[in-house]
Design an enzyme around this catalytic site. Structure first.
Site, PDB file in Angstrom:
ATOM      1  N   CYS A  72       6.786   5.423   8.252  1.00 21.59           N
ATOM      2  CA  CYS A  72       7.242   4.637   7.095  1.00 21.59           C
ATOM      3  C   CYS A  72       8.645   4.960   6.576  1.00 21.59           C
ATOM      4  O   CYS A  72       9.453   4.050   6.450  1.00 21.59           O
ATOM      5  CB  CYS A  72       6.236   4.777   5.959  1.00 21.59           C
ATOM      6  SG  CYS A  72       4.676   3.963   6.340  1.00 21.59           S
ATOM      7  N   GLU A  98       0.846  -1.197   0.000  1.00 20.81           N
ATOM      8  CA  GLU A  98       0.000   0.000   0.000  1.00 20.81           C
ATOM      9  C   GLU A  98       0.883   1.250   0.000  1.00 20.81           C
ATOM     10  O   GLU A  98       1.874   1.310   0.702  1.00 20.81           O
ATOM     11  CB  GLU A  98      -0.899  -0.022   1.243  1.00 20.81           C
ATOM     12  CG  GLU A  98      -1.823   1.157   1.359  1.00 20.81           C
ATOM     13  CD  GLU A  98      -2.639   1.412   0.094  1.00 20.81           C
ATOM     14  OE1 GLU A  98      -3.345   0.486  -0.361  1.00 20.81           O
ATOM     15  OE2 GLU A  98      -2.562   2.524  -0.453  1.00 20.81           O
ATOM     16  N   LEU A 132      -0.537   4.512   0.323  1.00 23.91           N
ATOM     17  CA  LEU A 132      -1.227   5.704   0.833  1.00 23.91           C
ATOM     18  C   LEU A 132      -0.348   6.440   1.844  1.00 23.91           C
ATOM     19  O   LEU A 132       0.524   5.844   2.473  1.00 23.91           O
ATOM     20  CB  LEU A 132      -2.575   5.339   1.462  1.00 23.91           C
ATOM     21  CG  LEU A 132      -2.629   4.460   2.723  1.00 23.91           C
ATOM     22  CD1 LEU A 132      -2.346   5.215   3.997  1.00 23.91           C
ATOM     23  CD2 LEU A 132      -3.993   3.809   2.818  1.00 23.91           C
ATOM     24  N   GLY A 188      10.171  11.977   8.939  1.00 25.27           N
ATOM     25  CA  GLY A 188       9.760  11.142  10.071  1.00 25.27           C
ATOM     26  C   GLY A 188       8.566  10.333   9.646  1.00 25.27           C
ATOM     27  O   GLY A 188       8.418  10.016   8.464  1.00 25.27           O
ATOM     28  N   GLY A 237      12.429  20.972   5.343  1.00 23.48           N
ATOM     29  CA  GLY A 237      11.675  20.844   6.592  1.00 23.48           C
ATOM     30  C   GLY A 237      12.570  20.377   7.720  1.00 23.48           C
ATOM     31  O   GLY A 237      13.804  20.398   7.610  1.00 23.48           O
TER      32      GLY A 237
END
Ligand code: NAD
Length: 454
Positions: free
Chosen positions: A266, A154, A156, A263, A259
């Site tokens: 994943c 997946e 997402l 983190g 940034g």
């Protein structure tokens, strides 16, 4: 053929819950199972256990139609369905490898229940070879079981999970036989109808695709942050530089946003797991190893940046941290750079006020003040640090901010680690400003400010 598979989803976390609600929305009958009783009770009432945009109405509508159910009974769910989708966690072990014990345990629970033909679909992120290993585990426990195994990683993202699930860039299916690919095509028919690319491949290729993709994304972010750091030294503007870089179609403009370091549950975990499995296979991925090192180093640079913006010390200074989640629109704090920052600043003697629109507690043992809203959080602080790019932090009332920082030990300072504002608007607002990859600080001296604000 009108027959729609019944789907059992094991694991009601970010992936399992979103997949369950989305497959139900697409017309499948779905039972989502979790061993966490509290989670299931909440979900049965239509309360989402995670913060994910558009997820709650999807859960509630599909509970109402009866297409979506939540249950604690794995056996019932497996016995009554054709597709068993595994979406349990795969964290990192102490020796920095992917921990597949939850998957192994789920497979052991499923094995004796394979009373009729079923397809076991592994949605979790697992190292190449895991699906083949699960096949053996199940076969050893139930020699006569009639089943096939599929790797369907997946992609997402937390914070846009429903949208990403419904409109993925691609779907990856790893399976052993062409017949399985055909069955999986029926599961994803509505995606095929919308011409979403489906890559049909082997188990190992599908498994590795997920790790390679996440490691590449981590590389882009680490690269961006290193270029941003260099921009500060060279008085260049990171946004101009990366716009020029990203407009090259071979590179692409996504994931080139500086940034506080990557983190989340994943990127670090998957990049780390890939480096470890590659070493074991004697094919080290040195680029990814250095990406992880670079990210660690970047987080240290961020701490130094904050200390330097606070004139060399944060001891006894009250700092407001806006944003604890690792990114906007999620409540996920796993591996969030904010957690590292909080512990480093506390170790240096800083006093912290914390605020996040969704996250209201963290497991760290902290003595901090949790603000009710942004302005309550800022009260009496010496500097503000923006950690997460939540929409509400893009629209701060700068006059109010300046007023709440008026009596600070240092000058009113905003440390914007997401570059949500421009140095020019901060000069206008009379706020000393520090961002990433741009002129380090707008030092506006107090006397001048008092003049311009009276
Ligand atoms: P999670 O930790 O949020 O959820 C996992 C759930 O599985 C938990 O609720 C746990 O109680 C449940 N569970 C574990 N073993 C079980 C069992 N035997 N029976 C029933 N329930 C069980 O995990 P997640 O973030 O959804 O991630 C799941 C997998 O998907 C991981 O491999 C992850 O790497 C991958 N992934 C995550 C994301 C993401 O954004 N979080 C995106 C893509 C892929």
């Amino acid at each position: 053929m009108d027959y729609k598979f019944g789907i059992a989803v094991i694991g009601a976390g970010y992936v399992g819950l979103v997949s369950s609600a989305c497959f139900a929305e697409l017309g499948f009958n779905v039972v989502c199972v979790d061993k966490d009783q509290k989670k299931i009770k909440k979900l049965q009432k239509g309360d989402s256990s995670i913060h994910e945009p558009s997820l709650t109405p999807l859960i509630q509508n599909n509970l109402a139609t009866g297409r979506l159910k939540f249950s604690e009974s794995l056996s019932e769910a497996v016995l009554n369905n054709d597709i068993i989708l595994i979406a349990v966690g795969t964290p990192i072990t102490e020796d920095k490898q992917a921990d597949i014990s939850e998957i192994e345990n789920a497979a052991k629970e499923i094995a004796p229940l394979l009373n009729s033909y079923k397809i076991i679909v592994v949605k979790s992120t697992v190292p190449a070879g895991t699906c083949r290993q699960l096949l053996k585990t199940i076969r050893n426990l139930n020699y006569h079981a009639h089943f096939d195994i599929v790797s369907n990683p997946e992609f997402l993202r937390a914070g846009s999970g429903v949208k990403d699930f419904m409109m993925p860039d691609r779907i990856i299916i790893g399976a052993e036989k062409i017949t399985i690919h055909l069955m999986m095509a029926r599961l994803y028919q509505s995606f095929i109808d919308r011409e979403i690319p489906i890559i049909q491949t082997t188990l190992e290729s599908a498994e590795l695709t997920k790790y390679a993709a996440n490691s590449f994304l981590a590389t882009k972010i680490a690269f961006t942050n290193e270029i941003a750091h260099l921009c500060e030294k060279l008085n260049a503007d990171v946004h101009d530089v990366l716009k020029g870089v990203g407009l090259d179609k071979r590179i692409g403009k996504d994931y080139l946003q500086p940034g506080p370091g990557f983190g989340g549950s994943c990127l670090s975990k998957d990049a780390l797991a890939l480096t470890q499995s590659a070493r074991i296979m004697d094919a080290p991925v040195r680029i990814i190893e250095s990406v992880l090192e670079s990210n660690k180093n970047h987080k240290k640079i961020i701490v130094e940046k904050i200390i330097s913006a606070c004139f060399g010390s944060v001891a006894n200074k009250r700092l407001a941290i806006l944003g604890i989640a690792f990114k906007a629109n999620t409540d996920d704090v796993r591996e969030s750079p904010a957690l590292y920052l909080i512990s480093m600043l506390q170790a240096q003697g800083a006093i912290l006020n914390l605020y996040d629109p969704i996250v209201k507690e963290i497991s760290l043992d902290l003595n901090v003040y949790w603000g009710h809203d942004v302005y309550d959080t800022l009260n009496g602080t010496d500097a503000i640090i923006i950690m997460t790019e939540w929409e509400e932090f893009r629209q701060l009332d700068l006059k109010r901010i300046r007023a709440s920082l008026r009596n600070t030990i240092i000058e009113p300072t905003l440390i914007d680690l997401r570059n949500l504002y421009s140095p020019q608007e901060m000069i206008k607002a009379g706020i000393r400003y520090c961002s990433i990859g741009r002129k380090t600080q707008n030092i506006v001296y107090k006397e001048n400010l008092e003049e311009s604000y009276t």
